[in-house]
Design a protein around this motif. Structure first.
Motif, PDB file in Angstrom:
ATOM      1  N   GLY A 154      72.596  33.727  30.191  1.00  0.00           N
ATOM      2  CA  GLY A 154      71.242  34.128  30.593  1.00  0.00           C
ATOM      3  C   GLY A 154      71.123  35.645  30.620  1.00  0.00           C
ATOM      4  N   GLY A 155      72.138  36.285  31.167  1.00  0.00           N
ATOM      5  CA  GLY A 155      72.154  37.755  31.224  1.00  0.00           C
ATOM      6  C   GLY A 155      72.114  38.360  29.831  1.00  0.00           C
ATOM      7  N   LEU A 156      72.839  37.715  28.899  1.00  0.00           N
ATOM      8  CA  LEU A 156      72.861  38.195  27.509  1.00  0.00           C
ATOM      9  C   LEU A 156      71.463  38.118  26.890  1.00  0.00           C
ATOM     10  CD1 LEU A 156      74.420  38.968  24.873  1.00  0.00           C
ATOM     11  CD2 LEU A 156      74.734  36.541  24.485  1.00  0.00           C
ATOM     12  N   ILE A 157      70.779  36.992  27.137  1.00  0.00           N
ATOM     13  CA  ILE A 157      69.428  36.813  26.571  1.00  0.00           C
ATOM     14  C   ILE A 157      68.479  37.871  27.135  1.00  0.00           C
ATOM     15  CG2 ILE A 157      67.428  35.253  26.497  1.00  0.00           C
ATOM     16  CD1 ILE A 157      69.563  32.934  26.561  1.00  0.00           C
ATOM     17  N   VAL A 158      68.562  38.091  28.451  1.00  0.00           N
ATOM     18  CA  VAL A 158      67.701  39.097  29.079  1.00  0.00           C
ATOM     19  C   VAL A 158      67.989  40.480  28.474  1.00  0.00           C
ATOM     20  CG1 VAL A 158      67.218  40.313  31.252  1.00  0.00           C
ATOM     21  CG2 VAL A 158      67.425  37.814  31.235  1.00  0.00           C
ATOM     22  N   ALA A 159      69.287  40.792  28.295  1.00  0.00           N
ATOM     23  CA  ALA A 159      69.663  42.105  27.748  1.00  0.00           C
ATOM     24  C   ALA A 159      69.124  42.282  26.331  1.00  0.00           C
ATOM     25  CB  ALA A 159      71.183  42.250  27.764  1.00  0.00           C
ATOM     26  N   GLU A 160      69.232  41.216  25.522  1.00  0.00           N
ATOM     27  CA  GLU A 160      68.721  41.311  24.142  1.00  0.00           C
ATOM     28  C   GLU A 160      67.213  41.542  24.137  1.00  0.00           C
ATOM     29  OE1 GLU A 160      72.050  38.618  21.763  1.00  0.00           O
ATOM     30  OE2 GLU A 160      70.046  37.812  22.072  1.00  0.00           O
ATOM     31  N   GLN A 161      66.529  40.867  25.043  1.00  0.00           N
ATOM     32  CA  GLN A 161      65.068  41.061  25.110  1.00  0.00           C
ATOM     33  C   GLN A 161      64.728  42.476  25.589  1.00  0.00           C
ATOM     34  OE1 GLN A 161      62.987  38.856  23.744  1.00  0.00           O
ATOM     35  NE2 GLN A 161      64.928  37.826  23.265  1.00  0.00           N
ATOM     36  N   MET A 162      65.554  43.010  26.473  1.00  0.00           N
ATOM     37  CA  MET A 162      65.322  44.386  26.933  1.00  0.00           C
ATOM     38  C   MET A 162      65.478  45.370  25.776  1.00  0.00           C
ATOM     39  SD  MET A 162      67.096  44.458  30.683  1.00  0.00           S
ATOM     40  CE  MET A 162      66.994  46.223  30.867  1.00  0.00           C
ATOM     41  N   ILE A 163      66.449  45.087  24.898  1.00  0.00           N
ATOM     42  CA  ILE A 163      66.627  45.947  23.713  1.00  0.00           C
ATOM     43  C   ILE A 163      65.367  45.884  22.841  1.00  0.00           C
ATOM     44  CG2 ILE A 163      67.907  46.167  21.534  1.00  0.00           C
ATOM     45  CD1 ILE A 163      70.440  45.446  23.111  1.00  0.00           C
ATOM     46  N   HIS A 164      64.820  44.665  22.688  1.00  0.00           N
ATOM     47  CA  HIS A 164      63.575  44.527  21.918  1.00  0.00           C
ATOM     48  C   HIS A 164      62.458  45.353  22.544  1.00  0.00           C
ATOM     49  CE1 HIS A 164      64.775  40.459  19.918  1.00  0.00           C
ATOM     50  NE2 HIS A 164      65.277  41.507  19.296  1.00  0.00           N
TER      51      HIS A 164
END
Lengths: 342, 241
Positions: A154-164
């Motif tokens: 979940g943390g990984l998904i949030v981080a990827e979206q933050m990069i977007h």
């Protein structure tokens, strides 16, 4: 004071087989290089592929080394490790773009200065993110592996979206610094300059990590903690603080790996960390959970094998590392250099 | 009488859903060896681990030199001056003997005079100083575990069954080392099933059963009363003569 009788048992000299046992995994690397030489049958291609494989292996090692320590020390399976790779790449590339006057200059010194700034920024940001990640995401789920997998993914998904959100959804192309572009010719083989630098830099990171782990008290505490953290606490060391430190260092190393990988591929995406994690997991598993030396050997094997097989049989490249993992786990089910746990 | 180095008052400890300690009351006098005795499963190891902070007590007070340490972090308790030799020895097998000892010297480099003393009481440690601790024999590992606790002066030593599974010659070495430690004025709380060793080393004794102290007093009193031993621990002294 009374002196005790010396009833030390006389130890038999171990057989050659027993003495060689710990070194067998190390021998796998030259054996694989030799097999590659025989199979490829073209020395210049073999040299190019070997340097490329070593460069790839070094980068994977830099990323995997922190993860294996985190797993060994606190039994934390961090599927979010890929987020630090991506963040490291984006932060580092942003710095390189901002310093394009330095990276574009035909001066090795200026190029290295820009790279140093990018590396420091990438490691500082990912180290800080790692600190927050441990506090907010990992700390509540110590000892619960299934929850760790779910929450760190979940943390990984949030981080990827933050990069977007920060850098946008599109991939970014990055040119290497001027003096690291192109290649040199050695014994008829074309060797990319950047790959040679990556090999040297990765080796430096390994030597530095080994020195810290083997020659310093904090390294001693980390190694002991990987083996038996309860006893480390009972000796008077606050293992939680040590773990936070290792988590931050591991995240910063992943960020460093991220910027190295970005310059290797010359392209970055928010998912790049996630994509490389398969190889990182293979390296951590075949190396032996918690073993930095094992991760180093494992990373070199993965990098070399991937390059050799991609040249010899491109279709088999995708499964070659899975095959390597299966073979090594059949030989040593706990990995090549398992850390004895109490 | 001076204040005891360690005082347990109504200590209750649960492990998962099991109630192990049901209100342990115990005094460990300063500068003496107190032997914690009792049948298997009586709660002796749990008592030591609770004092060390490895298991948190549900209730009660654990006073170390007048300060309540109940529920504190093990590292804080160790820093307060408590050393533990656990039942499983807790050796770092991947580290060398030297590294194990360096790690145990929390306050700085090992005092050379103290190390000389440890080499005298445990000669194999000197022999295998640079070897991985995992390669040592069971007896040598126990020596290392004990030496690690003794590498710096502590207020209280918690030692859990040091003679377990060891050959008589090794047990004699350990007994000699512990006698030396005692002669230096150390306070020791020791769990021991070997009553002969317990009798030789102990000044005080406390007998546990079902998570409580059922008898406490001078070791001489317990050692001199076969009926009491039989009643408290089911011991037959024939084997310990």
């Amino acid at each position: 004071m009374t002196a005790a009788p010396d009833h030390t048992p006389i130890l038999q000299r171990p057989s050659i087989r027993v003495r060689m046992e710990p070194w067998l995994p190390v021998l796998l690397v030259p054996v694989l290089v030799l097999l590659g030489f025989v199979s490829i049958a073209n020395p210049s291609s073999w040299l190019t592929l070997t340097v490329s494989g070593l460069a790839m292996g070094m980068m994977i090692f830099v990323i995997a080394s922190g993860m294996t320590l985190v797993f060994g020390l606190m039994d934390v399976i961090n599927f979010g490790h890929g987020a630090f790779i991506s963040f490291g790449a984006f932060v580092g590339v942003s710095v390189l773009i901002a310093l394009s006057a330095l990276t574009g200059a035909p001066s090795l010194m200026l190029n290295l200065l820009a790279l140093l700034a990018a590396v420091i920024a990438a490691m500082a940001v990912t180290g800080a993110i790692g600190w927050g990640f441990e506090r907010v995401i990992v700390r509540p789920v110590y000892g619960a592996h299934l929850k760790q997998i779910l929450v760190t993914m979940g943390g990984l998904i949030v981080a990827e979206q933050m990069i977007h959100v920060i850098w946008g959804p599109k991939e970014i192309f990055i040119a290497r610094p001027e003096m690291l572009k192109g290649s040199i010719t050695l014994f008829g083989a074309t060797l990319e300059k950047y790959r040679l630098v990556a090999v040297g830099f990765g080796a430096l990171v390994f030597i530095a990590m080994r020195l810290v782990l083997r020659r310093t008290k904090i390294g001693l505490i980390v190694r002991a903690g990987v083996e038996n953290r309860e006893m480390v606490q009972a000796l008077g060391y606050r293992i939680r603080r040590v773990f936070v430190g290792v988590f931050i260092a591991g995240s910063a190393l992943a960020g460093l790996g991220g910027i190295m990988w970005a310059l290797y591929q010359e392209l970055i995406t928010a998912h790049m960390g996630n994509e490389i994690m398969i190889l990182v997991f293979i390296v951590v598993i075949i190396g032996g959970l918690g073993s930095v030396e094992g991760a180093f050997i494992g990373a070199l094997l993965v990098g070399l094998l991937q390059n050799y097989v991609a040249y010899l049989e491109p279709k088999a490249a995708l499964i070659s590392n899975i095959g390597l993992m299966v073979a090594i786990l059949m030989w040593r089910p706990q990995g090549m250099s398992p850390v004895i746990k109490v | 009488m001076s204040e005891p180095m360690l005082r347990l008052e109504g200590v209750r400890t649960d492990i998962a859903q099991y109630h192990i300690l049901h209100g342990v009351d115990l005094d460990v006098p300063q500068g003496q060896v107190t032997m914690l005795l009792g049948r298997n499963g009586a709660g002796k190891t749990t008592t030591l681990r609770t004092v060390m902070g490895l298991w948190k007590p549900r209730a009660g007070r654990i006073m170390l030199a007048g300060r309540n340490i109940a529920g504190q972090d093990p590292a804080a308790i160790a820093q307060a001056g408590v050393a533990l030799v656990p039942e499983n020895m807790g050796i770092f097998a991947n580290l060398t003997v030297e590294e194990n000892m360096i790690l145990a010297a929390v306050s700085g480099p090992i005092d050379p005079a103290r190390l000389d003393w440890l080499f005298t009481v445990f000669p194999p440690l000197k022999t295998f100083w640079k070897n991985p601790a995992g390669n040592l024999s069971g007896g040598q590992k126990q020596m290392l575990a004990t030496a690690r606790a003794m590498v710096e002066e502590r207020r209280l030593y918690l030692i859990d069954e040091p003679s377990k599974g060891l050959a008589p010659a090794i047990v004699s070495t350990l007994a000699r080392a512990l006698r030396d430690l005692k002669a230096k004025g150390a306070t020791i709380l020791m769990v021991e099933q070997n009553f002969k060793l317990a009798r030789a080393l102990g000044d005080q004794a406390a007998v546990m059963d079902d998570g409580r102290i059922v008898w406490a007093g001078p070791m001489a009193t317990l050692a001199g009363d076969a009926g009491l031993q039989e009643r408290l621990m089911g011991l037959s002294m024939e084997g310990h003569a």
